[in-house]
Design a protein around this motif. Sequence first.
Motif, PDB file in Angstrom:
ATOM      1  N   ASP A 102       0.831  -1.214   0.000  1.00 59.30           N
ATOM      2  CA  ASP A 102       0.000   0.000   0.000  1.00 59.30           C
ATOM      3  C   ASP A 102       0.857   1.252   0.000  1.00 59.30           C
ATOM      4  N   GLU A 103       1.907   1.256   0.825  1.00 61.34           N
ATOM      5  CA  GLU A 103       2.774   2.432   0.918  1.00 61.34           C
ATOM      6  C   GLU A 103       3.575   2.613  -0.360  1.00 61.34           C
ATOM      7  N   LEU A 104       4.087   1.513  -0.910  1.00 61.96           N
ATOM      8  CA  LEU A 104       4.877   1.611  -2.137  1.00 61.96           C
ATOM      9  C   LEU A 104       4.030   2.062  -3.314  1.00 61.96           C
ATOM     10  N   ALA A 105       2.749   1.695  -3.330  1.00 67.41           N
ATOM     11  CA  ALA A 105       1.871   2.044  -4.447  1.00 67.41           C
ATOM     12  C   ALA A 105       1.325   3.461  -4.354  1.00 67.41           C
ATOM     13  N   PHE A 129      -4.467  -7.059  -6.364  1.00 63.92           N
ATOM     14  CA  PHE A 129      -4.155  -5.867  -5.561  1.00 63.92           C
ATOM     15  C   PHE A 129      -4.363  -4.594  -6.360  1.00 63.92           C
ATOM     16  N   PHE A 130      -3.824  -4.542  -7.573  1.00 66.38           N
ATOM     17  CA  PHE A 130      -3.903  -3.308  -8.366  1.00 66.38           C
ATOM     18  C   PHE A 130      -5.260  -3.137  -9.043  1.00 66.38           C
ATOM     19  N   GLU A 131      -5.933  -4.243  -9.348  1.00 63.94           N
ATOM     20  CA  GLU A 131      -7.296  -4.125  -9.872  1.00 63.94           C
ATOM     21  C   GLU A 131      -8.213  -3.509  -8.827  1.00 63.94           C
ATOM     22  N   ARG A 132      -8.126  -3.978  -7.593  1.00 60.25           N
ATOM     23  CA  ARG A 132      -9.005  -3.488  -6.520  1.00 60.25           C
ATOM     24  C   ARG A 132      -8.775  -2.002  -6.245  1.00 60.25           C
ATOM     25  N   ARG A 133      -7.556  -1.552  -6.398  1.00 66.09           N
ATOM     26  CA  ARG A 133      -7.240  -0.147  -6.124  1.00 66.09           C
ATOM     27  C   ARG A 133      -7.313   0.727  -7.371  1.00 66.09           C
ATOM     28  N   LYS A 134      -7.714   0.114  -8.464  1.00 65.04           N
ATOM     29  CA  LYS A 134      -7.894   0.828  -9.739  1.00 65.04           C
ATOM     30  C   LYS A 134      -6.628   1.579 -10.155  1.00 65.04           C
ATOM     31  N   ILE A 135      -5.484   0.942  -9.932  1.00 64.41           N
ATOM     32  CA  ILE A 135      -4.201   1.482 -10.368  1.00 64.41           C
ATOM     33  C   ILE A 135      -3.864   0.844 -11.711  1.00 64.41           C
ATOM     34  N   PRO A 136      -3.636   1.623 -12.758  1.00 63.58           N
ATOM     35  CA  PRO A 136      -3.332   1.037 -14.073  1.00 63.58           C
ATOM     36  C   PRO A 136      -2.110   0.127 -14.006  1.00 63.58           C
ATOM     37  N   PHE A 137      -2.194  -1.001 -14.690  1.00 65.89           N
ATOM     38  CA  PHE A 137      -1.052  -1.905 -14.726  1.00 65.89           C
ATOM     39  C   PHE A 137      -0.990  -2.617 -16.068  1.00 65.89           C
ATOM     40  N   ILE A 138       0.211  -3.027 -16.421  1.00 63.16           N
ATOM     41  CA  ILE A 138       0.389  -3.900 -17.564  1.00 63.16           C
ATOM     42  C   ILE A 138       0.986  -5.212 -17.066  1.00 63.16           C
ATOM     43  N   VAL A 139       0.804  -6.258 -17.842  1.00 65.07           N
ATOM     44  CA  VAL A 139       1.396  -7.551 -17.519  1.00 65.07           C
ATOM     45  C   VAL A 139       2.609  -7.752 -18.422  1.00 65.07           C
ATOM     46  N   ALA A 140       3.768  -7.949 -17.804  1.00 66.25           N
ATOM     47  CA  ALA A 140       5.012  -8.175 -18.543  1.00 66.25           C
ATOM     48  C   ALA A 140       5.487  -9.589 -18.249  1.00 66.25           C
ATOM     49  N   VAL A 141       5.411 -10.449 -19.249  1.00 59.66           N
ATOM     50  CA  VAL A 141       5.801 -11.846 -19.086  1.00 59.66           C
ATOM     51  C   VAL A 141       7.315 -11.946 -19.247  1.00 59.66           C
ATOM     52  N   ASN A 142       7.974 -12.300 -18.160  1.00 59.91           N
ATOM     53  CA  ASN A 142       9.432 -12.391 -18.151  1.00 59.91           C
ATOM     54  C   ASN A 142       9.859 -13.724 -18.773  1.00 59.91           C
ATOM     55  N   ARG A 143      10.663 -13.658 -19.804  1.00 57.30           N
ATOM     56  CA  ARG A 143      11.081 -14.867 -20.524  1.00 57.30           C
ATOM     57  C   ARG A 143      12.260 -15.526 -19.796  1.00 57.30           C
TER      58      ARG A 143
END
Length: 205
Positions: A102-105, A129-143
């Motif tokens: 929460d603090e970091l976000a 976590f980020f969906e509930r707080r409505k903070i925009p996010f992308i998903v980055a799949v690490n290879r």
Amino acid sequence: MDSTSSSGRTSGAVIPTPVKIVVAGGFGAGKTTMVASVSEIVPLSTEEVMTQASDGIDDLTGVERKTTTTVALDFGRITISPHTVLYLFGTPGQDRFWFMWDELARGAIGTVVLVDTRRLNSSFAAIDFFERRKIPFIVAVNRFDGADDYEEPEIRRALALAPGVPVMFFDARQRESSKLALIRLVRYAMDKLPPEPAQLVGAGG
């Protein structure tokens, strides 16, 4: 020294806008690696050697060779344009450190959620976590070397992502790859900002 024009304005270097970005994801997804690969300063890292005290607490399935873990945060900085500087805050991945999220976000414009296809289930908590707080996010799949390859639709279905959430594939070890992920997030977050209200023009003086 700054010079002053005849109009009285001071001309000088552009002062970039600071932008806070969170790098999140499950335990061992590559958060520390990403911050270190892209930061233009020596990153602050709170990596500690894992001890027997974590036996039975930290799930090492798929990351058996991992010997260190983030216990607070990772911090780095990258200038992506003369007008924008990103400050990166990497979250700890283990459940027992989630109280810090929460603090970091707070104040962040968005988040890069790292996904390890060997441990997809470890990504659900960050996405929720980020969906509930409505903070925009992308998903980055690490290879990761040796990990199975999946197509974007498979990743979307497995993670039950909402339509419109960007998904990309990248390598957290490579600076340019990590930089592209950050640029993708910034553009997405900017698109999610509400439009500025139109200024009212007075009818008379």
